[in-house]
Design an enzyme around this catalytic site. Sequence first.
Site, PDB file in Angstrom:
ATOM      1  CG  HIS A  79      -2.373  -1.034   1.251  1.00 53.31           C
ATOM      2  ND1 HIS A  79      -1.213  -2.259   1.654  1.00 53.31           N
ATOM      3  CD2 HIS A  79      -3.300  -0.718   0.447  1.00 53.31           C
ATOM      4  CE1 HIS A  79      -3.359  -2.827   1.006  1.00 53.31           C
ATOM      5  NE2 HIS A  79      -3.969  -2.026   0.760  1.00 53.31           N
ATOM      6  CE  LYS A  87      -4.206  -0.431   4.277  1.00 57.69           C
ATOM      7  NZ  LYS A  87      -5.038   0.283   4.494  1.00 57.69           N
TER       8      LYS A  87
END
Length: 227
Positions: free
Chosen positions: A131, A135
């Site tokens: 990600h 995040k």
Amino acid sequence: MARIKVAVAGAAGRMGQTVCRAVESAEDMELTGRADPALNTPLATVLEDADVLVDFTIPASAVANAREAVQAGVHVVIGTTGFDPHELDDLSSANANVFIAPNFAIGAVLMMQFAAEAARHMASAEIIELHHKTKVDAPSGTAARTAALMSAASGEEQPVPIHSVRLPGLVAHQEVILGDVGQTLTIRHDSTDRESFMPGVLLAVRKVGELTESPTVGLERLLGLTN
Ligand SMILES: NC(=O)c1ccc[n+]([C@@H]2O[C@H](COP(=O)([O-])OP(=O)(O)OC[C@H]3O[C@@H](n4cnc5c(N)ncnc54)[C@H](O)[C@@H]3O)[C@@H](O)[C@H]2O)c1
């Protein structure tokens, strides 16, 4: 038919802004409120005008936001990850419904289904989730749910190991690698744009008021896909 009145919590965030645009573009919906501390708009001020609240905030807020909305009679669609959905189990008899999905992208839902099916037939597996750098939770909600679905399908008690990668340039990606004697199988999904989540979010907004079970977890439950 009356349009569904939708408020968004986390409206100033990356996902929240994308959801606001998607709701504004949907002919059967009306965006009635944008709640976010960054916009100086508390949740309470947007609940009065809403049928459905969509929450893309932070793990520390999602549960309290859902409770506040349900208490106000507003259905809730939660995309925020990093909290335990069971924390909302006690809302099962409330007047308003809760829908939670760790991933609203159809391809990711299919990846989870295929991984669960494959886990029944192959000896072992590991998950790599990748990600964007900002995040806040790890492992991702998608990876945790994939691992849970795979364990349930295979009957294996050992948890599926999850590796988390956080780098600039990424959006949301996951690879499930299954191994057995002399072979591996890799199932991979990539969200390259946050638009990938929008059809799933809008579907949940349309369906949350009709749920027969609340909270309901997983987009597959709205798509007629079962494990
Ligand atoms: N389910 C899915 O398909 C999916 C897809 C992408 C991201 N996510 C999850 O969505 C969440 C948001 O991701 P993001 O990238 O938009 O994060 P972000 O940091 O860009 O946005 C979060 C926003 O929430 C706001 N916020 C914090 N507390 C709040 C509160 N109490 N009430 C209202 N707003 C509040 C913040 O000010 C911020 O603007 C994360 O948990 C992420 O993992 C889920």
